[in-house]
Design a protein around this motif. Structure first.
Motif, PDB file in Angstrom:
ATOM      1  N   ASN A  13     -24.771 -68.001  17.065  1.00  0.00           N
ATOM      2  CA  ASN A  13     -25.984 -67.263  17.108  1.00  0.00           C
ATOM      3  C   ASN A  13     -25.964 -65.724  17.519  1.00  0.00           C
ATOM      4  OD1 ASN A  13     -28.554 -65.972  17.294  1.00  0.00           O
ATOM      5  ND2 ASN A  13     -29.464 -68.195  16.616  1.00  0.00           N
ATOM      6  N   VAL A  14     -25.890 -65.000  16.831  1.00  0.00           N
ATOM      7  CA  VAL A  14     -25.739 -63.527  17.427  1.00  0.00           C
ATOM      8  C   VAL A  14     -26.610 -63.035  18.238  1.00  0.00           C
ATOM      9  CG1 VAL A  14     -25.229 -60.977  16.957  1.00  0.00           C
ATOM     10  CG2 VAL A  14     -23.963 -62.788  15.576  1.00  0.00           C
ATOM     11  N   MET A  15     -27.864 -63.303  17.786  1.00  0.00           N
ATOM     12  CA  MET A  15     -29.331 -63.009  18.557  1.00  0.00           C
ATOM     13  C   MET A  15     -29.240 -63.769  19.682  1.00  0.00           C
ATOM     14  SD  MET A  15     -30.433 -60.724  16.785  1.00  0.00           S
ATOM     15  CE  MET A  15     -32.226 -60.757  17.124  1.00  0.00           C
ATOM     16  N   GLU A  16     -28.981 -64.895  19.957  1.00  0.00           N
ATOM     17  CA  GLU A  16     -28.687 -65.726  20.781  1.00  0.00           C
ATOM     18  C   GLU A  16     -27.998 -65.078  22.139  1.00  0.00           C
ATOM     19  OE1 GLU A  16     -28.055 -70.229  22.585  1.00  0.00           O
ATOM     20  OE2 GLU A  16     -28.071 -69.823  20.346  1.00  0.00           O
ATOM     21  N   ALA A  17     -26.857 -64.718  21.614  1.00  0.00           N
ATOM     22  CA  ALA A  17     -25.802 -64.225  22.349  1.00  0.00           C
ATOM     23  C   ALA A  17     -26.334 -62.796  22.874  1.00  0.00           C
ATOM     24  CB  ALA A  17     -24.365 -63.826  21.769  1.00  0.00           C
ATOM     25  N   GLU A  18     -26.862 -62.285  22.100  1.00  0.00           N
ATOM     26  CA  GLU A  18     -27.615 -60.755  22.618  1.00  0.00           C
ATOM     27  C   GLU A  18     -28.528 -60.803  23.477  1.00  0.00           C
ATOM     28  OE1 GLU A  18     -26.910 -57.511  21.947  1.00  0.00           O
ATOM     29  OE2 GLU A  18     -25.639 -57.576  20.463  1.00  0.00           O
ATOM     30  N   PHE A  19     -29.338 -61.886  23.375  1.00  0.00           N
ATOM     31  CA  PHE A  19     -30.608 -62.205  24.339  1.00  0.00           C
ATOM     32  C   PHE A  19     -29.965 -62.665  25.681  1.00  0.00           C
ATOM     33  CE2 PHE A  19     -33.300 -65.464  26.603  1.00  0.00           C
ATOM     34  CZ  PHE A  19     -34.322 -64.486  26.596  1.00  0.00           C
ATOM     35  N   ILE A  20     -28.768 -63.385  25.815  1.00  0.00           N
ATOM     36  CA  ILE A  20     -28.295 -63.919  26.884  1.00  0.00           C
ATOM     37  C   ILE A  20     -27.695 -62.516  27.653  1.00  0.00           C
ATOM     38  CG2 ILE A  20     -26.148 -64.996  27.928  1.00  0.00           C
ATOM     39  CD1 ILE A  20     -28.579 -66.937  27.153  1.00  0.00           C
ATOM     40  N   LYS A  21     -26.893 -61.779  26.796  1.00  0.00           N
ATOM     41  CA  LYS A  21     -26.410 -60.337  27.479  1.00  0.00           C
ATOM     42  C   LYS A  21     -27.577 -59.570  28.051  1.00  0.00           C
ATOM     43  CE  LYS A  21     -23.697 -56.430  26.017  1.00  0.00           C
ATOM     44  NZ  LYS A  21     -24.315 -55.269  25.426  1.00  0.00           N
ATOM     45  N   MET A  22     -28.693 -59.410  27.365  1.00  0.00           N
ATOM     46  CA  MET A  22     -29.854 -58.648  27.662  1.00  0.00           C
ATOM     47  C   MET A  22     -30.066 -59.208  29.069  1.00  0.00           C
ATOM     48  SD  MET A  22     -31.747 -57.116  24.590  1.00  0.00           S
ATOM     49  CE  MET A  22     -32.660 -58.548  24.582  1.00  0.00           C
ATOM     50  N   THR A  23     -30.391 -60.491  29.359  1.00  0.00           N
ATOM     51  CA  THR A  23     -30.802 -61.021  30.393  1.00  0.00           C
ATOM     52  C   THR A  23     -30.290 -60.841  31.522  1.00  0.00           C
ATOM     53  OG1 THR A  23     -32.176 -62.544  29.169  1.00  0.00           O
ATOM     54  CG2 THR A  23     -31.881 -63.309  31.282  1.00  0.00           C
ATOM     55  N   ILE A  29     -25.735 -58.026  36.124  1.00  0.00           N
ATOM     56  CA  ILE A  29     -24.623 -58.512  35.989  1.00  0.00           C
ATOM     57  C   ILE A  29     -24.035 -57.752  34.493  1.00  0.00           C
ATOM     58  CG2 ILE A  29     -23.366 -60.837  35.238  1.00  0.00           C
ATOM     59  CD1 ILE A  29     -25.596 -62.013  36.535  1.00  0.00           C
ATOM     60  N   ARG A  30     -23.002 -57.046  34.603  1.00  0.00           N
ATOM     61  CA  ARG A  30     -22.285 -56.324  33.437  1.00  0.00           C
ATOM     62  C   ARG A  30     -21.428 -57.612  32.890  1.00  0.00           C
ATOM     63  NH1 ARG A  30     -18.359 -52.021  35.780  1.00  0.00           N
ATOM     64  NH2 ARG A  30     -18.095 -51.842  33.609  1.00  0.00           N
ATOM     65  N   CYS A  31     -21.671 -57.301  31.458  1.00  0.00           N
ATOM     66  CA  CYS A  31     -21.139 -58.287  30.513  1.00  0.00           C
ATOM     67  C   CYS A  31     -20.909 -57.716  29.218  1.00  0.00           C
ATOM     68  CB  CYS A  31     -21.984 -59.528  30.205  1.00  0.00           C
ATOM     69  SG  CYS A  31     -23.763 -59.269  29.746  1.00  0.00           S
ATOM     70  N   MET A  32     -20.258 -58.208  28.323  1.00  0.00           N
ATOM     71  CA  MET A  32     -19.726 -57.775  27.049  1.00  0.00           C
ATOM     72  C   MET A  32     -19.944 -59.105  26.056  1.00  0.00           C
ATOM     73  SD  MET A  32     -15.596 -57.084  27.239  1.00  0.00           S
ATOM     74  CE  MET A  32     -15.519 -57.095  25.606  1.00  0.00           C
ATOM     75  N   LEU A  33     -19.825 -58.682  24.724  1.00  0.00           N
ATOM     76  CA  LEU A  33     -19.905 -59.858  23.833  1.00  0.00           C
ATOM     77  C   LEU A  33     -18.607 -59.579  23.070  1.00  0.00           C
ATOM     78  CD1 LEU A  33     -23.299 -59.548  22.279  1.00  0.00           C
ATOM     79  CD2 LEU A  33     -22.491 -61.051  24.096  1.00  0.00           C
ATOM     80  N   GLU A  34     -17.923 -60.823  22.808  1.00  0.00           N
ATOM     81  CA  GLU A  34     -16.669 -60.839  22.024  1.00  0.00           C
ATOM     82  C   GLU A  34     -17.405 -61.238  20.412  1.00  0.00           C
ATOM     83  OE1 GLU A  34     -12.974 -62.813  23.042  1.00  0.00           O
ATOM     84  OE2 GLU A  34     -14.143 -63.143  25.091  1.00  0.00           O
ATOM     85  N   ASN A  35     -16.688 -60.643  19.590  1.00  0.00           N
ATOM     86  CA  ASN A  35     -16.870 -60.905  18.317  1.00  0.00           C
ATOM     87  C   ASN A  35     -18.351 -60.740  17.618  1.00  0.00           C
ATOM     88  OD1 ASN A  35     -14.322 -62.254  18.082  1.00  0.00           O
ATOM     89  ND2 ASN A  35     -15.011 -64.052  18.651  1.00  0.00           N
ATOM     90  N   GLU A  36     -19.033 -59.770  18.497  1.00  0.00           N
ATOM     91  CA  GLU A  36     -20.473 -59.503  17.948  1.00  0.00           C
ATOM     92  C   GLU A  36     -20.397 -58.831  16.536  1.00  0.00           C
ATOM     93  OE1 GLU A  36     -22.432 -56.491  20.281  1.00  0.00           O
ATOM     94  OE2 GLU A  36     -20.718 -55.871  21.095  1.00  0.00           O
ATOM     95  N   LEU A  37     -19.495 -58.249  16.333  1.00  0.00           N
ATOM     96  CA  LEU A  37     -19.397 -57.322  14.843  1.00  0.00           C
ATOM     97  C   LEU A  37     -19.334 -58.327  13.663  1.00  0.00           C
ATOM     98  CD1 LEU A  37     -17.421 -54.440  16.032  1.00  0.00           C
ATOM     99  CD2 LEU A  37     -19.841 -54.693  15.780  1.00  0.00           C
ATOM    100  N   GLN A  38     -19.041 -59.674  14.028  1.00  0.00           N
ATOM    101  CA  GLN A  38     -19.394 -60.664  13.083  1.00  0.00           C
ATOM    102  C   GLN A  38     -20.700 -61.136  12.612  1.00  0.00           C
ATOM    103  OE1 GLN A  38     -16.107 -61.105  11.575  1.00  0.00           O
ATOM    104  NE2 GLN A  38     -15.261 -60.019  13.254  1.00  0.00           N
ATOM    105  N   ALA A  39     -21.602 -60.369  12.991  1.00  0.00           N
ATOM    106  CA  ALA A  39     -23.055 -60.750  12.593  1.00  0.00           C
ATOM    107  C   ALA A  39     -23.174 -61.370  11.266  1.00  0.00           C
ATOM    108  CB  ALA A  39     -23.894 -59.778  12.734  1.00  0.00           C
ATOM    109  N   GLY A  40     -22.618 -60.761  10.183  1.00  0.00           N
ATOM    110  CA  GLY A  40     -22.741 -61.082   8.829  1.00  0.00           C
ATOM    111  C   GLY A  40     -22.129 -62.637   8.652  1.00  0.00           C
ATOM    112  N   TYR A  41     -21.332 -63.069   9.569  1.00  0.00           N
ATOM    113  CA  TYR A  41     -21.082 -64.408   9.374  1.00  0.00           C
ATOM    114  C   TYR A  41     -21.770 -65.384  10.490  1.00  0.00           C
ATOM    115  CZ  TYR A  41     -17.274 -62.034   6.689  1.00  0.00           C
ATOM    116  OH  TYR A  41     -16.913 -61.369   5.946  1.00  0.00           O
ATOM    117  N   THR A  42     -23.133 -65.096  10.700  1.00  0.00           N
ATOM    118  CA  THR A  42     -23.702 -65.995  11.515  1.00  0.00           C
ATOM    119  C   THR A  42     -23.538 -67.262  11.157  1.00  0.00           C
ATOM    120  OG1 THR A  42     -25.541 -64.288  12.204  1.00  0.00           O
ATOM    121  CG2 THR A  42     -26.133 -66.434  12.599  1.00  0.00           C
ATOM    122  N   GLY A  43     -23.244 -68.405  12.351  1.00  0.00           N
ATOM    123  CA  GLY A  43     -23.148 -69.627  11.938  1.00  0.00           C
ATOM    124  C   GLY A  43     -21.571 -69.937  11.895  1.00  0.00           C
ATOM    125  N   VAL A  44     -20.835 -68.959  11.507  1.00  0.00           N
ATOM    126  CA  VAL A  44     -19.443 -69.312  11.461  1.00  0.00           C
ATOM    127  C   VAL A  44     -18.429 -69.101  12.319  1.00  0.00           C
ATOM    128  CG1 VAL A  44     -17.650 -68.648   9.759  1.00  0.00           C
ATOM    129  CG2 VAL A  44     -19.951 -68.893   8.707  1.00  0.00           C
TER     130      VAL A  44
END
Length: 80
Positions: A13-23, A29-44
């Motif tokens: 779930n991209v939105m969940e990952a974004e929420f975790i990142k923002m929190t 805590i500096r962080c980054m997301l891997e594969n976030e650009l795969q948003a069109g494939y949410t759940g995959v």
């Protein structure tokens, strides 16, 4: 000594990952997301939240607090 990135959370779930990142960033805590650009494939595809190795313990603690807060919110909404 160079720091390395470690995955502290993963979800499809991209939105969940974004929420975790923002929190985490809100906690300094500096962080980054891997594969976030795969948003069109949410759940995959799995989106991973990575932090510097020296922040892993604190990041996991914050994520656990998020989970506990989410679970207690779900419990109270079920009681209504």
């Amino acid at each position: 000594m160079s720091e390395s990135l470690e995955t502290v959370y993963s979800t499809t779930n991209v939105m969940e990952a974004e929420f975790i990142k923002m929190t985490l960033e809100g906690e300094g805590i500096r962080c980054m997301l891997e594969n976030e650009l795969q948003a069109g494939y949410t759940g995959v595809f799995e989106v991973k939240v990575d932090v510097m190795s020296n922040d892993v313990d604190r990041a996991r603690q914050v994520i656990e607090e998020i989970r506990e807060s989410s679970e207690s919110a779900e419990d109270s909404s079920e009681e209504e």
